[in-house]
Design an enzyme around this catalytic site. Structure first.
Site, PDB file in Angstrom:
ATOM      1  N   TYR A   1       0.668  -1.261  -0.048  1.00  0.00           N
ATOM      2  CA  TYR A   1       0.098  -0.185  -0.075  1.00  0.00           C
ATOM      3  C   TYR A   1       0.766   1.246   0.051  1.00  0.00           C
ATOM      4  O   TYR A   1       0.662   2.081  -0.635  1.00  0.00           O
ATOM      5  CB  TYR A   1      -0.945   0.154   1.112  1.00  0.00           C
ATOM      6  CG  TYR A   1      -1.868   1.080   1.462  1.00  0.00           C
ATOM      7  CD1 TYR A   1      -3.069   1.077   0.551  1.00  0.00           C
ATOM      8  CD2 TYR A   1      -1.712   2.073   2.379  1.00  0.00           C
ATOM      9  CE1 TYR A   1      -4.069   2.431   0.663  1.00  0.00           C
ATOM     10  CE2 TYR A   1      -2.567   3.176   2.370  1.00  0.00           C
ATOM     11  CZ  TYR A   1      -3.794   3.306   1.452  1.00  0.00           C
ATOM     12  OH  TYR A   1      -4.742   4.155   1.412  1.00  0.00           O
TER      13      TYR A   1
HETATM   14  N1  LIG Z   1     -10.321   5.829   4.447  1.00  0.00           N
HETATM   15  C1  LIG Z   1      -8.826   6.183   4.574  1.00  0.00           C
HETATM   16  O1  LIG Z   1      -8.591   6.356   5.816  1.00  0.00           O
HETATM   17  C2  LIG Z   1      -7.881   6.519   3.653  1.00  0.00           C
HETATM   18  C3  LIG Z   1      -6.760   7.102   4.198  1.00  0.00           C
HETATM   19  C4  LIG Z   1      -5.718   7.282   3.480  1.00  0.00           C
HETATM   20  C5  LIG Z   1      -5.963   7.171   1.898  1.00  0.00           C
HETATM   21  N2  LIG Z   1      -6.889   6.647   1.146  1.00  0.00           N
HETATM   22  C6  LIG Z   1      -7.090   6.746  -0.020  1.00  0.00           C
HETATM   23  O2  LIG Z   1      -8.215   7.081  -0.556  1.00  0.00           O
HETATM   24  C7  LIG Z   1      -8.702   6.676  -1.487  1.00  0.00           C
HETATM   25  C8  LIG Z   1     -10.286   6.449  -1.339  1.00  0.00           C
HETATM   26  O3  LIG Z   1     -10.208   5.505  -0.198  1.00  0.00           O
HETATM   27  P1  LIG Z   1     -11.881   5.361   0.664  1.00  0.00           P
HETATM   28  O4  LIG Z   1     -11.538   5.494   2.094  1.00  0.00           O
HETATM   29  O5  LIG Z   1     -12.906   6.189  -0.018  1.00  0.00           O
HETATM   30  O6  LIG Z   1     -11.969   3.760   0.366  1.00  0.00           O
HETATM   31  P2  LIG Z   1     -13.400   2.783  -0.055  1.00  0.00           P
HETATM   32  O7  LIG Z   1     -12.894   1.566  -0.114  1.00  0.00           O
HETATM   33  O8  LIG Z   1     -14.326   3.377   0.912  1.00  0.00           O
HETATM   34  O9  LIG Z   1     -13.491   3.304  -1.547  1.00  0.00           O
HETATM   35  C9  LIG Z   1     -12.528   3.037  -2.616  1.00  0.00           C
HETATM   36  C10 LIG Z   1     -13.281   2.365  -3.878  1.00  0.00           C
HETATM   37  O10 LIG Z   1     -12.218   1.892  -4.819  1.00  0.00           O
HETATM   38  C11 LIG Z   1     -12.940   0.836  -5.158  1.00  0.00           C
HETATM   39  N3  LIG Z   1     -12.044  -0.077  -5.879  1.00  0.00           N
HETATM   40  C12 LIG Z   1     -11.262  -1.066  -5.289  1.00  0.00           C
HETATM   41  N4  LIG Z   1     -10.600  -1.923  -6.094  1.00  0.00           N
HETATM   42  C13 LIG Z   1     -11.058  -1.310  -7.235  1.00  0.00           C
HETATM   43  C14 LIG Z   1     -10.778  -1.992  -8.482  1.00  0.00           C
HETATM   44  N5  LIG Z   1     -10.149  -3.036  -8.830  1.00  0.00           N
HETATM   45  N6  LIG Z   1     -11.563  -1.561  -9.619  1.00  0.00           N
HETATM   46  C15 LIG Z   1     -12.354  -0.411  -9.572  1.00  0.00           C
HETATM   47  N7  LIG Z   1     -12.826   0.140  -8.322  1.00  0.00           N
HETATM   48  C16 LIG Z   1     -12.231  -0.270  -7.087  1.00  0.00           C
HETATM   49  C17 LIG Z   1     -13.870   0.183  -4.145  1.00  0.00           C
HETATM   50  O11 LIG Z   1     -14.977  -0.719  -4.575  1.00  0.00           O
HETATM   51  C18 LIG Z   1     -14.209   1.481  -3.313  1.00  0.00           C
HETATM   52  O12 LIG Z   1     -15.756   1.655  -3.905  1.00  0.00           O
HETATM   53  C19 LIG Z   1      -8.041   5.417  -1.684  1.00  0.00           C
HETATM   54  O13 LIG Z   1      -7.072   5.420  -2.737  1.00  0.00           O
HETATM   55  C20 LIG Z   1      -7.305   5.248  -0.522  1.00  0.00           C
HETATM   56  O14 LIG Z   1      -6.213   4.270  -0.513  1.00  0.00           O
HETATM   57  C21 LIG Z   1      -7.898   6.437   2.296  1.00  0.00           C
END
Ligand SMILES: NC(=O)c1ccc[n+]([C@@H]2O[C@H](COP(=O)([O-])OP(=O)(O)OC[C@H]3O[C@@H](n4cnc5c(N)ncnc54)[C@H](O)[C@@H]3O)[C@@H](O)[C@H]2O)c1
Length: 249
Positions: free
Chosen positions: A153
């Site tokens: 990650y």
């Molecule tokens: N939530 C946190 O604490 C956090 C912190 C830092 C960074 N992020 C990053 O922010 C971004 C959004 O995260 P989030 O918290 O909304 O996560 P989330 O899991 O709620 O949403 C991510 C979305 O990506 C989609 N996804 C996953 N694999 C996929 C694929 N192969 N093809 C198409 N879609 C796919 C999922 O179905 C999901 O709807 C991500 O890139 C995550 O790494 C999140």
């Protein structure tokens, strides 16, 4: 007076729009009058009826090419791209010394190459439209070490930061901006582990100077700012949206 962010008549592609931050961003862009193409591997969620919803795997170059082509055909142009699709596999993503390399490859295929696929499709269309703006979602974890390593990650997101900077420099002359948001812990389906464990959630919140976890809307607010003309002199950089977590010693 409302703050016009300049999205009326614009067209945006948002990956990861099936949940969490991507969904909040898609909703906010629709509310601001943009056309939105929402890509996700999940089925269409509620609240984005006006979006063109395209279900598929962001790691599949053919799917992404077709989806962005359909978005461009529907709206006549692409002005904005948000790369929010991503995975964090708490159970399998650990030290690179120990983890299964097929998991490593899949995390990179989604978190880094998926964003590359979407960017490759969007940039030439933005250039034809006279410019555009891209926001990629990394994490604060790619700016520091971690005592509980999630190396695939962390490294894939660091790659995304570098990729964003390179795109920013390459296409500044075409009036295309590229920036990365580095979120801290944010309440979305990715952090569903906290739904069952309010104590762990409270512990995480207490480690954040502003005293709470982020929301999908916090991240959407930052994203819309970076996409908007209000950020027209900002490119090739990272915006940390973490309630002050990274500022702690
Ligand atoms: N939530 C946190 O604490 C956090 C912190 C830092 C960074 N992020 C990053 O922010 C971004 C959004 O995260 P989030 O918290 O909304 O996560 P989330 O899991 O709620 O949403 C991510 C979305 O990506 C989609 N996804 C996953 N694999 C996929 C694929 N192969 N093809 C198409 N879609 C796919 C999922 O179905 C999901 O709807 C991500 O890139 C995550 O790494 C999140």
């Amino acid at each position: 007076m409302a703050w016009d962010m300049g999205f009326a008549g614009k067209s945006a592609v948002v990956t990861g729009a099936g949940g969490g931050m991507g969904l909040a961003i898609a909703r906010a862009l629709l509310a601001e009058g943009a056309r939105v193409a929402a890509l996700d591997v999940k089925a269409k969620p509620e609240g984005i009826d006006d979006a063109l919803y395209l279900q598929g795997d962001i790691a599949d170059e053919g799917f992404v090419a077709d989806a962005v082509a359909r978005a461009a055909a529907a709206a006549g142009r692409i002005d904005h791209l948000v790369n929010a699709a991503g995975v964090l596999w708490f159970d399998r993503d650990k030290s690179a010394i120990d983890m299964d390399m097929s998991d490593w490859d899949r995390v990179f295929a989604i978190n880094l190459k998926g964003a590359v696929h979407a960017t490759r499709q969007a940039v030439p269309r933005m250039a034809r439209a006279g410019g555009g703006a891209i926001v990629h979602f990394a994490t604060i974890q790619c700016l520091r070490g971690d005592t509980k390593p999630q190396d695939a990650y962390q490294a894939s997101k660091a790659g995304l930061v570098a990729f964003s900077k390179s795109i920013a420099v390459q296409f500044a002359g075409a009036h295309i901006r590229s920036n990365t948001i580095c979120p801290g812990p944010t309440l979305t389906p990715m952090q569903a582990r906290w739904d069952e464990n309010p104590q762990a959630q409270a512990r995480a919140a207490s480690g954040i100077p502003l005293g709470r976890l982020g929301t999908a809307e916090d991240q959407a607010n930052a994203c819309l700012f970076l996409l908007s003309p209000r950020a027209s002199f900002i490119t090739g950089t990272e915006l940390v949206v973490d309630g002050g977590r990274l500022a702690l010693p």
